[in-house]
Design a protein around this motif. Structure first.
Motif, PDB file in Angstrom:
ATOM      1  N   GLU A 176      37.686  79.887-108.768  1.00  0.00           N
ATOM      2  CA  GLU A 176      39.111  80.345-108.375  1.00  0.00           C
ATOM      3  C   GLU A 176      39.163  80.062-106.862  1.00  0.00           C
ATOM      4  OE1 GLU A 176      40.247  84.523-109.802  1.00  0.00           O
ATOM      5  OE2 GLU A 176      38.108  84.344-110.058  1.00  0.00           O
ATOM      6  N   THR A 182      50.067  92.225-101.042  1.00  0.00           N
ATOM      7  CA  THR A 182      49.082  92.616-102.144  1.00  0.00           C
ATOM      8  C   THR A 182      48.311  93.508-101.251  1.00  0.00           C
ATOM      9  OG1 THR A 182      48.132  90.640-102.091  1.00  0.00           O
ATOM     10  CG2 THR A 182      48.981  91.321-104.175  1.00  0.00           C
ATOM     11  N   GLN A 208      49.924  97.005-100.471  1.00  0.00           N
ATOM     12  CA  GLN A 208      50.123  97.603-101.836  1.00  0.00           C
ATOM     13  C   GLN A 208      48.682  98.275-102.035  1.00  0.00           C
ATOM     14  OE1 GLN A 208      51.540  94.946-104.943  1.00  0.00           O
ATOM     15  NE2 GLN A 208      53.258  96.592-105.439  1.00  0.00           N
ATOM     16  N   TYR A 209      47.748  97.534-102.040  1.00  0.00           N
ATOM     17  CA  TYR A 209      46.314  98.003-102.284  1.00  0.00           C
ATOM     18  C   TYR A 209      45.988  99.259-101.621  1.00  0.00           C
ATOM     19  CZ  TYR A 209      41.040  98.215-102.620  1.00  0.00           C
ATOM     20  OH  TYR A 209      39.901  98.789-102.782  1.00  0.00           O
ATOM     21  N   SER A 212      42.992  86.714-101.103  1.00  0.00           N
ATOM     22  CA  SER A 212      43.933  87.150-102.122  1.00  0.00           C
ATOM     23  C   SER A 212      42.865  86.975-103.466  1.00  0.00           C
ATOM     24  CB  SER A 212      45.103  86.277-102.509  1.00  0.00           C
ATOM     25  OG  SER A 212      45.946  86.380-101.204  1.00  0.00           O
ATOM     26  N   VAL A 213      42.163  86.113-103.594  1.00  0.00           N
ATOM     27  CA  VAL A 213      41.153  85.929-104.716  1.00  0.00           C
ATOM     28  C   VAL A 213      40.336  86.980-104.674  1.00  0.00           C
ATOM     29  CG1 VAL A 213      39.467  84.362-105.739  1.00  0.00           C
ATOM     30  CG2 VAL A 213      41.302  83.370-104.816  1.00  0.00           C
ATOM     31  N   LYS A 214      39.598  87.473-103.642  1.00  0.00           N
ATOM     32  CA  LYS A 214      38.592  88.202-103.417  1.00  0.00           C
ATOM     33  C   LYS A 214      39.131  89.661-103.459  1.00  0.00           C
ATOM     34  CE  LYS A 214      35.374  85.884-100.509  1.00  0.00           C
ATOM     35  NZ  LYS A 214      34.213  86.343 -99.520  1.00  0.00           N
ATOM     36  N   LEU A 215      40.391  90.047-102.956  1.00  0.00           N
ATOM     37  CA  LEU A 215      40.718  91.265-103.290  1.00  0.00           C
ATOM     38  C   LEU A 215      40.751  91.845-104.527  1.00  0.00           C
ATOM     39  CD1 LEU A 215      42.226  93.733-101.858  1.00  0.00           C
ATOM     40  CD2 LEU A 215      44.480  92.445-102.138  1.00  0.00           C
ATOM     41  N   SER A 216      40.947  91.036-105.380  1.00  0.00           N
ATOM     42  CA  SER A 216      40.991  91.410-107.089  1.00  0.00           C
ATOM     43  C   SER A 216      39.731  91.884-107.470  1.00  0.00           C
ATOM     44  CB  SER A 216      41.513  90.295-107.967  1.00  0.00           C
ATOM     45  OG  SER A 216      40.745  89.152-107.915  1.00  0.00           O
ATOM     46  N   TYR A 217      38.420  91.567-106.573  1.00  0.00           N
ATOM     47  CA  TYR A 217      37.124  91.999-106.956  1.00  0.00           C
ATOM     48  C   TYR A 217      36.779  93.050-106.231  1.00  0.00           C
ATOM     49  CZ  TYR A 217      36.830  87.562-109.561  1.00  0.00           C
ATOM     50  OH  TYR A 217      36.913  86.556-110.541  1.00  0.00           O
ATOM     51  N   ASP A 265      37.255  96.483-105.704  1.00  0.00           N
ATOM     52  CA  ASP A 265      36.929  97.505-106.320  1.00  0.00           C
ATOM     53  C   ASP A 265      35.453  97.477-107.147  1.00  0.00           C
ATOM     54  OD1 ASP A 265      38.830  98.988-105.101  1.00  0.00           O
ATOM     55  OD2 ASP A 265      40.297  98.820-106.802  1.00  0.00           O
ATOM     56  N   THR A 266      35.627  96.279-108.153  1.00  0.00           N
ATOM     57  CA  THR A 266      34.245  96.248-108.784  1.00  0.00           C
ATOM     58  C   THR A 266      33.139  95.973-107.607  1.00  0.00           C
ATOM     59  OG1 THR A 266      35.590  94.958-110.180  1.00  0.00           O
ATOM     60  CG2 THR A 266      33.162  94.644-110.187  1.00  0.00           C
TER      61      THR A 266
END
Ligand SMILES: *Cc1c(COP(=O)(O)O)cnc(C)c1O
Length: 372
Positions: free
Chosen positions: A20, A46, A49-50, A242-247, A249-250
């Motif tokens: 990614e 994003t 928004q987060y 942007s890639v890392k933001l989706s991880y 919370d995990t």
């Protein structure tokens, strides 16, 4: 354990994200556009928004993002900003860079965050703002801090460099004050692969001012309305973020699991363990012990890295000797600086490694300490 446990492992993180990240970086390289373009805009949207904020403004790094916030609020020469003495130096350096005076309020020894009662004691007619830090991933008491700010007509800038995604009273850290300021330094909970930072705010005018200040003070091309900085978030870093933001919370969840394991495994030994809170994001796991230096040496000898955040309170750094602040000025912060030790905590740390760290610390207190 046959290999040294490092304090962080960004190599392992990259191996996991490689497809990614490589794709995102290549997209920027082939676009031919590197500064303030659609990657930055996309990440700003994003991330705002987060956080549940209206606006996000990307910046070059966390320290400059703090400077931008202070400048946007027109804080400078002759003004005082109340902050914590137990933080990264950058927090105070930013205040000094705009010409204002950092005023240090002691911490609450239970949370290691700035103590609202101490803030109140430091307010003078020159005070313009409160700059709390959400240290180690734990949000400062924003309810009390906002009450104090409203009562005394002060601005609030939250330093969220260690608390991406943390919450307080159901709201994300950084959304209480006039600005929430982030660092995306590689080792933060959300980190770029280089220097990066940003600000969030719900105030349209402040967001606009921050955008102008980060880009030479330009309001439109070659129209310089203030003495601005060059502190822009790079397109490549924005694409990576942007890639890392989706991880995020995990990753924060995995950090929490490690903290829980430490908290249960290390109980009953002569240490102060960090108190668990529902929305703490565990940037660092920090214990306190009188035998800190010996423990750190013991861990190192047994293949475990640890660090001290921070070995001196900010006003005891030689850069701030000119303030002539005497020893004992913020006694709780000074005492903490002598006892704190940060253990490895990051999403890539394995269960086996965590167990080994716990066992080693137990051994130190049961056998190791006797030998010394
Ligand atoms: C990392 C950090 C900063 C500075 O961020 P940079 O991006 O390194 O400039 C500021 N405040 C705190 C609390 C930090 O942890």
């Amino acid at each position: 354990m046959n290999s040294y446990i490092p304090f962080g492992n960004l190599k392992k993180q990259y191996e996991f994200l490689k497809p990614e990240i490589d794709k995102a970086v290549m997209r920027v390289l082939s676009s031919g556009w590197f500064i303030l373009g659609k990657e930055v805009e996309g990440f700003e949207n994003t991330f705002a928004q987060y956080c549940g904020a209206k606006y996000c403004v990307g910046a070059g790094n966390g320290m400059e993002a703090l400077q931008i916030a202070l400048m946007a609020l027109e804080i400078g020469e002759g003004d005082e900003v109340i902050t914590t003495p137990l933080s990264a130096a950058a927090t105070s350096l930013a205040i000094s860079h705009v010409g204002a005076m950092p005023v240090f309020a002691d911490i609450n020894p239970k949370t290691l965050n700035i103590d609202p009662d101490e803030i109140e004691k430091k307010i003078t007619p020159k005070t313009k703002a409160i700059l709390p830090v959400h240290l180690y991933g734990r949000v400062a008491d924003m309810k009390r801090i906002m009450e104090i700010a409203h009562k005394n007509h002060l601005y609030v800038i939250e330093d969220v460099a260690q608390a991406h995604g943390a919450k307080f009273d159901g709201k994300k850290a950084g959304t209480f004050g006039n600005f929430g300021v982030f660092s995306f330094y590689p080792s933060k909970n959300l980190g770029a692969y280089g220097d990066a930072g940003g600000l969030i705010t719900n105030d349209e005018t402040l967001a606009k001012k921050a955008r102008v200040i980060r880009d030479y003070g330009q309001d439109g091309r070659y129209n310089h309305v203030v003495i601005g900085l060059n502190s822009r978030l790079d397109e490549i870093e924005a694409a990576i973020l942007s890639v890392k933001l989706s991880y995020l919370d995990t990753w924060n969840f995995l950090r929490k699991k490690i903290a829980e394991k430490y908290n249960s495994g290390l109980q009953g030994f002569p240490m102060i363990l960090p108190k668990e809170e529902a929305n703490h994001v565990w940037h660092l796991y920090v214990i306190q012990t009188d035998r800190r230096d010996l423990l750190q040496k013991y861990l190192d000898e047994h293949g475990i890295a640890s660090q001290i955040h921070y070995p001196k309170v900010i006003y005891q750094q030689s850069a701030y000797h000119f303030l002539n602040i005497p020893k004992g000025y913020a006694p709780y912060a000074e005492e903490a600086a002598e006892k704190i030790l940060s253990l490895p905590i990051y999403p890539e740390l394995t269960e086996e490694e965590t167990d080994y760290i716990i066992e080693t610390i137990k051994n130190f207190f049961t056998h190791g300490a006797r030998r010394i």
